[in-house]
Design an enzyme around this catalytic site. Sequence first.
Site, PDB file in Angstrom:
ATOM      1  N   GLY A  30      -9.667  21.041 -11.959  1.00 26.44           N
ATOM      2  CA  GLY A  30      -8.790  22.025 -12.592  1.00 26.44           C
ATOM      3  C   GLY A  30      -7.401  21.478 -12.826  1.00 26.44           C
ATOM      4  N   ALA A  31      -6.435  22.393 -13.028  1.00 31.06           N
ATOM      5  CA  ALA A  31      -5.069  22.004 -13.417  1.00 31.06           C
ATOM      6  C   ALA A  31      -5.157  21.064 -14.623  1.00 31.06           C
ATOM      7  CB  ALA A  31      -4.316  21.353 -12.258  1.00 31.06           C
ATOM      8  N   GLY A  35      -5.532  14.906 -20.823  1.00 31.78           N
ATOM      9  CA  GLY A  35      -6.477  13.866 -20.407  1.00 31.78           C
ATOM     10  C   GLY A  35      -7.857  14.475 -20.176  1.00 31.78           C
ATOM     11  N   HIS A  36      -7.892  15.584 -19.409  1.00 26.11           N
ATOM     12  CA  HIS A  36      -9.174  16.273 -19.175  1.00 26.11           C
ATOM     13  C   HIS A  36      -9.765  16.765 -20.495  1.00 26.11           C
ATOM     14  CE1 HIS A  36      -7.104  17.214 -15.205  1.00 26.11           C
ATOM     15  NE2 HIS A  36      -8.214  16.658 -14.799  1.00 26.11           N
ATOM     16  N   GLY A 146     -12.617   9.879 -16.474  1.00 31.62           N
ATOM     17  CA  GLY A 146     -11.460   9.191 -17.047  1.00 31.62           C
ATOM     18  C   GLY A 146     -11.288   7.808 -16.427  1.00 31.62           C
ATOM     19  N   LYS A 148      -8.499   6.581 -16.024  1.00 37.63           N
ATOM     20  CA  LYS A 148      -7.259   6.678 -15.240  1.00 37.63           C
ATOM     21  C   LYS A 148      -7.564   6.449 -13.753  1.00 37.63           C
ATOM     22  CE  LYS A 148      -3.345   8.623 -13.580  1.00 37.63           C
ATOM     23  NZ  LYS A 148      -3.776   9.443 -12.512  1.00 37.63           N
ATOM     24  N   SER A 184      -1.588  13.133 -15.660  1.00 31.39           N
ATOM     25  CA  SER A 184      -2.140  13.437 -14.336  1.00 31.39           C
ATOM     26  C   SER A 184      -1.652  14.819 -13.940  1.00 31.39           C
ATOM     27  CB  SER A 184      -1.610  12.403 -13.329  1.00 31.39           C
ATOM     28  OG  SER A 184      -1.786  12.876 -12.023  1.00 31.39           O
ATOM     29  N   SER A 185      -2.479  15.538 -13.189  1.00 35.13           N
ATOM     30  CA  SER A 185      -2.060  16.866 -12.719  1.00 35.13           C
ATOM     31  C   SER A 185      -0.825  16.736 -11.826  1.00 35.13           C
ATOM     32  CB  SER A 185      -3.191  17.528 -11.932  1.00 35.13           C
ATOM     33  OG  SER A 185      -4.378  17.461 -12.673  1.00 35.13           O
TER      34      SER A 185
END
Length: 277
Positions: A30-31, A35-36, A146, A148, A184-185
Amino acid sequence: MILRTVADLRAQVAEWKAAGQVVGVVPTMGALHDGHLSLARRARRECGRVITTIFVNPKQFNNPEDLLKYPRTEENDAALLATVGVDAIFAPAVEEVYPAGFVTSVSVGGVSAPLEGALRPGHFDGVATVVTKLFGMTQADRGYFGQKDWQQLQVVRQLVRDLNLKVEIVGCETVRDPDGLAMSSRNQRLSGQARAKAPALYAAMLGAARQFRDGVPLAQVLDRARAAVLAEGFDAVEYIELVDGETMLPARDLGAPMRMLAAAWIDDVRLIDNIAV
Ligand code: PAF
């Protein structure tokens, strides 16, 4: 459609599979940020049906405070996912994933050991356990992750190979803000000042990769990169290393595809990043 139970998820996926559809899963905590969403968009393009999972997995947090502080923004996440057109969100409660009596852990050797694995004991066991469960629950044909979290991606690839899981892993490019900071979150937690300095990590890695290619000895390149990150206002550098991009072993064989990975602290926020070298 938000599904909360494994039974409901299974029933839905069975229907899709009976209709011959390829099912893609995008596992998240979540958040959600761009990117997501780029993972979800790619899954949308490549799969007949797309599930995004939203589950803040307690087993992968080695710091209880970090788990408490992790942003939970389900309503907003659902609205963002609606713009991509995902077919289902699977957002189970902790007890649905880890019911009383749950005792199994998936531990991936080798690739899990260095870097994040060494600094965050138990983290990759938690990731491997939940990802294995999410594949089992969703029965997905494809899983989107990802780049990342490069080491996590290698851990997932290794576990899929080792356990003969019938899921194809798709690693997707890191999405960056225009100044280079990887999305990033955790970026939400940066103060304005820290946010302005944060792209220095990526810049230092790019500089290091360039110097390495120009023939500067690796130890010197990495020392300079660490010093540059600190000079630009980071509080601490946990690592900047060059490794074999698949095994995570120190880069020795110049023929192997190499990856530079970094973790550093700024403003009480731990940022990680990586680039191909
Ligand atoms: O990358 C993440 O957000 C998490 O580690 C994952 C893959 C969703 C497992 O909890």
